[in-house]
Scaffold this motif. Structure first.
Motif, short mmCIF file in Angstrom:
data_model
loop_
_atom_site.label_atom_id
_atom_site.label_comp_id
_atom_site.label_asym_id
_atom_site.label_seq_id
_atom_site.Cartn_x
_atom_site.Cartn_y
_atom_site.Cartn_z
N LYS A 1 0.72 -1.19 -0.04
CA LYS A 1 0.08 -0.05 0.11
C LYS A 1 0.79 1.24 0.16
N SER A 2 0.15 2.30 -0.41
CA SER A 2 1.15 3.56 -0.67
C SER A 2 0.91 4.05 0.82
N GLU A 3 2.20 4.86 1.22
CA GLU A 3 2.35 5.71 2.32
C GLU A 3 2.71 6.66 2.16
N HIS B 1 5.19 9.51 6.55
CA HIS B 1 5.30 8.38 7.05
C HIS B 1 6.44 7.59 6.84
N ILE B 2 7.00 7.57 5.41
CA ILE B 2 7.96 6.89 5.23
C ILE B 2 9.24 7.84 5.91
N ASN C 1 9.58 6.97 -3.16
CA ASN C 1 8.33 6.40 -2.69
C ASN C 1 7.48 6.32 -4.06
N LEU D 1 5.90 -1.74 9.15
CA LEU D 1 4.79 -1.37 8.72
C LEU D 1 3.62 -2.71 9.05
#
Length: 145
Positions: free
Chosen positions: A10-12, A16-17, A47, A88
């Motif tokens: 899923k995309s973060e 958050h990264i 990302n 995660l």
């Protein structure tokens, strides 16, 4: 230069990264920035969303400058992938050193698998789940890139 690549389900968001990388590399967030940001960061990341229909559709690329003060580094993508998976709390893919471009190491819940990708024309990665073979940590270390 150290570089790491893993694939996420899923995309973060970049914030958050950044927080995750700060935790994984045990450094302040101010040392971490987006690859395209013109500022000078010790850790840079990309990302990248590959598509939004595949099982693993986000590619995370992380780069550490040679001249940095980061003391926590990982010898391979596999070790980095373990930390990302723990942080995660989700499955993560990393490449294997095998000549087969459709073979991956699947990391999740402290288990490791040789996983095979479906051969399709989308940029993301979807696995053939029935073909997953569980492997040991040592075997994963041997075949990781």
């Amino acid at each position: 230069m150290y570089s790491y690549i893993c694939y996420l389900k899923k995309s973060e968001g970049n914030a958050h990264i950044t927080q995750m990388l700060s935790n994984i590399f045990k450094c302040d967030e101010e040392y971490i920035g987006d690859l395209l940001n013109p500022e000078n960061f010790e850790i840079r990341f990309e990302n990248r969303i590959l598509d939004n229909v595949s099982e693993f559709y986000v590619e995370l690329n992380v780069y550490l400058n040679d001249d940095n003060n980061i003391t926590t580094v990982f010898g391979c993508n596999f070790l980095f992938g373990i930390e990302v998976s723990k942080y995660l709390n989700e499955e993560v893919l990393v490449s294997s050193r095998n000549d087969d471009p459709y073979e991956w190491i699947l990391i999740g819940d402290s288990s490791f698998f040789i996983a095979e990708e479906k051969d399709n024309d989308v940029p993301g990665i979807t696995l053939l789940r029935s073909n997953n073979s569980e492997i040991s940590y040592n075997k994963a270390m041997l075949i990781s890139s």
